[in-house]
Write a protein that holds these residues in place. Sequence first.
Motif, PDB file in Angstrom:
ATOM      1  N   UNK A 148       0.818  -1.218   0.000  1.00 56.23           N
ATOM      2  CA  UNK A 148       0.000   0.000   0.000  1.00 56.23           C
ATOM      3  C   UNK A 148       0.848   1.263   0.000  1.00 56.23           C
ATOM      4  N   UNK A 149       1.992   1.225   0.664  1.00 55.36           N
ATOM      5  CA  UNK A 149       2.904   2.365   0.662  1.00 55.36           C
ATOM      6  C   UNK A 149       3.861   2.196  -0.519  1.00 55.36           C
ATOM      7  N   UNK A 150       3.843   3.122  -1.480  1.00 54.84           N
ATOM      8  CA  UNK A 150       4.630   2.977  -2.700  1.00 54.84           C
ATOM      9  C   UNK A 150       6.138   3.012  -2.463  1.00 54.84           C
ATOM     10  N   UNK A 151       6.593   3.497  -1.313  1.00 55.81           N
ATOM     11  CA  UNK A 151       8.026   3.561  -1.035  1.00 55.81           C
ATOM     12  C   UNK A 151       8.577   2.271  -0.435  1.00 55.81           C
ATOM     13  N   UNK A 152       7.699   1.350  -0.063  1.00 55.63           N
ATOM     14  CA  UNK A 152       8.122   0.116   0.584  1.00 55.63           C
ATOM     15  C   UNK A 152       7.908  -1.058  -0.366  1.00 55.63           C
ATOM     16  N   UNK A 153       8.956  -1.815  -0.610  1.00 51.32           N
ATOM     17  CA  UNK A 153       8.854  -2.992  -1.465  1.00 51.32           C
ATOM     18  C   UNK A 153       8.631  -4.226  -0.600  1.00 51.32           C
ATOM     19  N   UNK A 154       7.810  -5.143  -1.083  1.00 51.68           N
ATOM     20  CA  UNK A 154       7.594  -6.396  -0.374  1.00 51.68           C
ATOM     21  C   UNK A 154       8.814  -7.290  -0.530  1.00 51.68           C
ATOM     22  N   UNK A 155       9.287  -7.845   0.574  1.00 48.40           N
ATOM     23  CA  UNK A 155      10.422  -8.759   0.551  1.00 48.40           C
ATOM     24  C   UNK A 155       9.893 -10.144   0.205  1.00 48.40           C
ATOM     25  N   UNK A 156      10.406 -10.706  -0.891  1.00 46.70           N
ATOM     26  CA  UNK A 156       9.972 -12.021  -1.348  1.00 46.70           C
ATOM     27  C   UNK A 156      10.897 -13.132  -0.856  1.00 46.70           C
ATOM     28  N   UNK A 157      12.139 -12.786  -0.540  1.00 48.71           N
ATOM     29  CA  UNK A 157      13.121 -13.770  -0.092  1.00 48.71           C
ATOM     30  C   UNK A 157      14.192 -13.036   0.693  1.00 48.71           C
ATOM     31  N   UNK A 158      14.558 -13.564   1.844  1.00 49.25           N
ATOM     32  CA  UNK A 158      15.637 -12.987   2.642  1.00 49.25           C
ATOM     33  C   UNK A 158      16.305 -14.123   3.411  1.00 49.25           C
ATOM     34  N   UNK A 159      17.562 -14.363   3.122  1.00 52.80           N
ATOM     35  CA  UNK A 159      18.281 -15.471   3.753  1.00 52.80           C
ATOM     36  C   UNK A 159      19.747 -15.126   3.959  1.00 52.80           C
ATOM     37  N   UNK A 160      20.317 -15.782   4.948  1.00 48.17           N
ATOM     38  CA  UNK A 160      21.758 -15.783   5.177  1.00 48.17           C
ATOM     39  C   UNK A 160      22.301 -17.098   4.630  1.00 48.17           C
ATOM     40  N   UNK A 161      23.574 -17.149   4.265  1.00 41.73           N
ATOM     41  CA  UNK A 161      24.143 -18.424   3.846  1.00 41.73           C
ATOM     42  C   UNK A 161      24.064 -19.450   4.972  1.00 41.73           C
ATOM     43  N   UNK A 162      23.790 -20.675   4.607  1.00 37.61           N
ATOM     44  CA  UNK A 162      23.745 -21.758   5.583  1.00 37.61           C
ATOM     45  C   UNK A 162      25.173 -22.143   5.958  1.00 37.61           C
ATOM     46  N   UNK A 163      25.358 -22.556   7.189  1.00 38.10           N
ATOM     47  CA  UNK A 163      26.694 -22.990   7.608  1.00 38.10           C
ATOM     48  C   UNK A 163      26.848 -24.496   7.388  1.00 38.10           C
ATOM     49  N   UNK A 164      26.211 -25.292   8.219  1.00 43.99           N
ATOM     50  CA  UNK A 164      26.385 -26.740   8.148  1.00 43.99           C
ATOM     51  C   UNK A 164      25.946 -27.291   6.801  1.00 43.99           C
ATOM     52  N   UNK A 165      24.793 -26.864   6.313  1.00 44.37           N
ATOM     53  CA  UNK A 165      24.283 -27.410   5.052  1.00 44.37           C
ATOM     54  C   UNK A 165      25.150 -27.041   3.863  1.00 44.37           C
ATOM     55  N   UNK A 166      25.866 -25.934   3.933  1.00 47.15           N
ATOM     56  CA  UNK A 166      26.716 -25.513   2.824  1.00 47.15           C
ATOM     57  C   UNK A 166      28.038 -26.288   2.807  1.00 47.15           C
ATOM     58  N   UNK A 167      28.630 -26.493   3.965  1.00 46.55           N
ATOM     59  CA  UNK A 167      29.936 -27.159   4.043  1.00 46.55           C
ATOM     60  C   UNK A 167      29.961 -28.106   5.244  1.00 46.55           C
ATOM     61  N   UNK A 168      29.261 -29.241   5.167  1.00 49.33           N
ATOM     62  CA  UNK A 168      29.166 -30.142   6.321  1.00 49.33           C
ATOM     63  C   UNK A 168      30.501 -30.748   6.732  1.00 49.33           C
ATOM     64  N   UNK A 169      31.364 -31.048   5.788  1.00 50.30           N
ATOM     65  CA  UNK A 169      32.670 -31.643   6.116  1.00 50.30           C
ATOM     66  C   UNK A 169      33.519 -30.631   6.887  1.00 50.30           C
ATOM     67  N   UNK A 170      33.531 -29.379   6.441  1.00 48.44           N
ATOM     68  CA  UNK A 170      34.289 -28.333   7.124  1.00 48.44           C
ATOM     69  C   UNK A 170      33.734 -28.098   8.522  1.00 48.44           C
ATOM     70  N   UNK A 171      32.407 -28.148   8.664  1.00 47.16           N
ATOM     71  CA  UNK A 171      31.768 -27.966   9.967  1.00 47.16           C
ATOM     72  C   UNK A 171      32.223 -29.058  10.944  1.00 47.16           C
ATOM     73  N   UNK A 172      32.194 -30.304  10.503  1.00 47.55           N
ATOM     74  CA  UNK A 172      32.638 -31.422  11.354  1.00 47.55           C
ATOM     75  C   UNK A 172      34.126 -31.270  11.682  1.00 47.55           C
ATOM     76  N   UNK A 173      34.922 -30.860  10.696  1.00 48.59           N
ATOM     77  CA  UNK A 173      36.348 -30.641  10.907  1.00 48.59           C
ATOM     78  C   UNK A 173      36.584 -29.589  11.994  1.00 48.59           C
ATOM     79  N   UNK A 174      35.840 -28.490  11.946  1.00 52.93           N
ATOM     80  CA  UNK A 174      35.971 -27.448  12.972  1.00 52.93           C
ATOM     81  C   UNK A 174      35.581 -27.979  14.343  1.00 52.93           C
ATOM     82  N   UNK A 175      34.524 -28.767  14.392  1.00 57.55           N
ATOM     83  CA  UNK A 175      34.095 -29.346  15.670  1.00 57.55           C
ATOM     84  C   UNK A 175      35.166 -30.275  16.234  1.00 57.55           C
ATOM     85  N   UNK A 176      35.819 -31.040  15.385  1.00 57.96           N
ATOM     86  CA  UNK A 176      36.903 -31.915  15.840  1.00 57.96           C
ATOM     87  C   UNK A 176      38.091 -31.099  16.342  1.00 57.96           C
ATOM     88  N   UNK A 177      38.356 -29.971  15.701  1.00 54.49           N
ATOM     89  CA  UNK A 177      39.453 -29.110  16.140  1.00 54.49           C
ATOM     90  C   UNK A 177      39.159 -28.453  17.482  1.00 54.49           C
TER      91      UNK A 177
END
Length: 138
Positions: free
Chosen positions: A3-32
């Motif tokens: 309704x307000x012409x200056x405001x756009x509706x957000x259709x998608x907003x996300x941060x990069x995934x940690x574990x799902x993006x690099x599961x091997x690196x995540x496990x490696x960090x946990x082992x360290x």
Amino acid sequence: MSTNDNVEDVLYEEHPAMFRNRPVYFVFCCLLIAAFGIGLVMLLIWYFQSIGTTLIITEERTTLRRGVFSKYTNEVTHDNVRNVQIAQTFLQRIMGVGNVGISSAGQAGVEIFVRGIPDPERVREIIHNGSRGEYEPA
């Protein structure tokens, strides 16, 4: 548009995934963590990089914001989008994340590139629908 012409509706907003993006690196960090404690530092740096990166898609533009203490912002309007690239490794496909690159008609290379974004195919669909004026609710 809302309704307000200056405001756009957000259709998608996300941060990069940690574990799902690099599961091997995540496990490696946990082992360290158990072995030397340095894994905790690595995980904290990775965490702040992830929460400091946001991909936002509205009805008219795609914006990439980076930074926790300092800020970097890059945006491309949907009517200027020339190409949307999706790249996924085998593990990323299994985990439902991928790398997204967006090129516009005004630049020679990729203007927006972000790794490990959840549901990259949805990102591409929203951007293509936006460039044609066909908006889909989030």
